[in-house]
Design a protein around this motif. Structure first.
Motif, PDB file in Angstrom:
ATOM      1  N   PHE A  13       0.827  -1.201   0.000  1.00  0.00           N
ATOM      2  CA  PHE A  13       0.000   0.000   0.000  1.00  0.00           C
ATOM      3  C   PHE A  13       0.863   1.253   0.000  1.00  0.00           C
ATOM      4  O   PHE A  13       2.034   1.213   0.355  1.00  0.00           O
ATOM      5  N   LYS A  14       0.265   2.379  -0.368  1.00  0.00           N
ATOM      6  CA  LYS A  14       0.961   3.663  -0.352  1.00  0.00           C
ATOM      7  C   LYS A  14       1.479   3.970   1.049  1.00  0.00           C
ATOM      8  O   LYS A  14       2.559   4.538   1.216  1.00  0.00           O
ATOM      9  N   ASN A  15       0.733   3.571   2.063  1.00  0.00           N
ATOM     10  CA  ASN A  15       1.154   3.787   3.445  1.00  0.00           C
ATOM     11  C   ASN A  15       2.473   3.076   3.747  1.00  0.00           C
ATOM     12  O   ASN A  15       3.280   3.567   4.529  1.00  0.00           O
ATOM     13  N   ASP A  16       2.695   1.907   3.131  1.00  0.00           N
ATOM     14  CA  ASP A  16       3.961   1.195   3.312  1.00  0.00           C
ATOM     15  C   ASP A  16       5.123   2.049   2.825  1.00  0.00           C
ATOM     16  O   ASP A  16       6.170   2.123   3.469  1.00  0.00           O
ATOM     17  N   GLU A  17       4.951   2.695   1.680  1.00  0.00           N
ATOM     18  CA  GLU A  17       5.994   3.549   1.129  1.00  0.00           C
ATOM     19  C   GLU A  17       6.327   4.686   2.090  1.00  0.00           C
ATOM     20  O   GLU A  17       7.502   4.976   2.336  1.00  0.00           O
ATOM     21  N   LEU A  18       5.300   5.325   2.631  1.00  0.00           N
ATOM     22  CA  LEU A  18       5.515   6.446   3.551  1.00  0.00           C
ATOM     23  C   LEU A  18       6.206   5.994   4.834  1.00  0.00           C
ATOM     24  O   LEU A  18       7.105   6.669   5.335  1.00  0.00           O
ATOM     25  N   THR A  19       5.804   4.850   5.355  1.00  0.00           N
ATOM     26  CA  THR A  19       6.410   4.310   6.573  1.00  0.00           C
ATOM     27  C   THR A  19       7.891   4.029   6.365  1.00  0.00           C
ATOM     28  O   THR A  19       8.728   4.388   7.202  1.00  0.00           O
ATOM     29  N   LYS A  22       9.872   7.508   5.805  1.00  0.00           N
ATOM     30  CA  LYS A  22      10.026   8.258   7.054  1.00  0.00           C
ATOM     31  C   LYS A  22      10.986   7.544   8.014  1.00  0.00           C
ATOM     32  O   LYS A  22      11.818   8.180   8.650  1.00  0.00           O
TER      33      LYS A  22
END
Length: 88
Positions: A13-19, A22
């Motif tokens: 998911f896109k959230n994985d990329e952000l995690t 960061k």
């Protein structure tokens, strides 16, 4: 300055990329993080830090380096929509 590509087990998911981005940028010495989700690749540009610390941070975030020989089979079987196969 060095650049290293790390293939991890899965980015779903896109959230994985952000995690991942960061989390890696919090490490002293990490300059840039580029993620290619279609290839499960994380490209990290860094200096004055060793690769092991980067891998350990990925591990702490819940992402693991992909050492499987047959990555396609691993991706299919680890997919959240994978269905059990029945062999007769």
């Amino acid at each position: 300055m060095e650049t290293e590509k790390v293939i991890i087990t899965n980015i779903l998911f896109k959230n994985d990329e952000l995690t991942i981005k960061k989390g890696l940028l919090k490490l002293n010495g990490v300059i840039e993080v580029i993620i290619e989700p279609e290839n499960n690749e994380v490209e990290v540009t860094f200096e004055h830090i060793d690769r092991e610390k980067i891998i350990n941070r990925l591990y702490a975030l819940g992402y693991f380096e992909d050492f499987t020989e047959n990555r396609l089979l691993f991706q299919i079987t680890s997919s959240p929509i994978a269905l059990p196969l029945r062999w007769n």
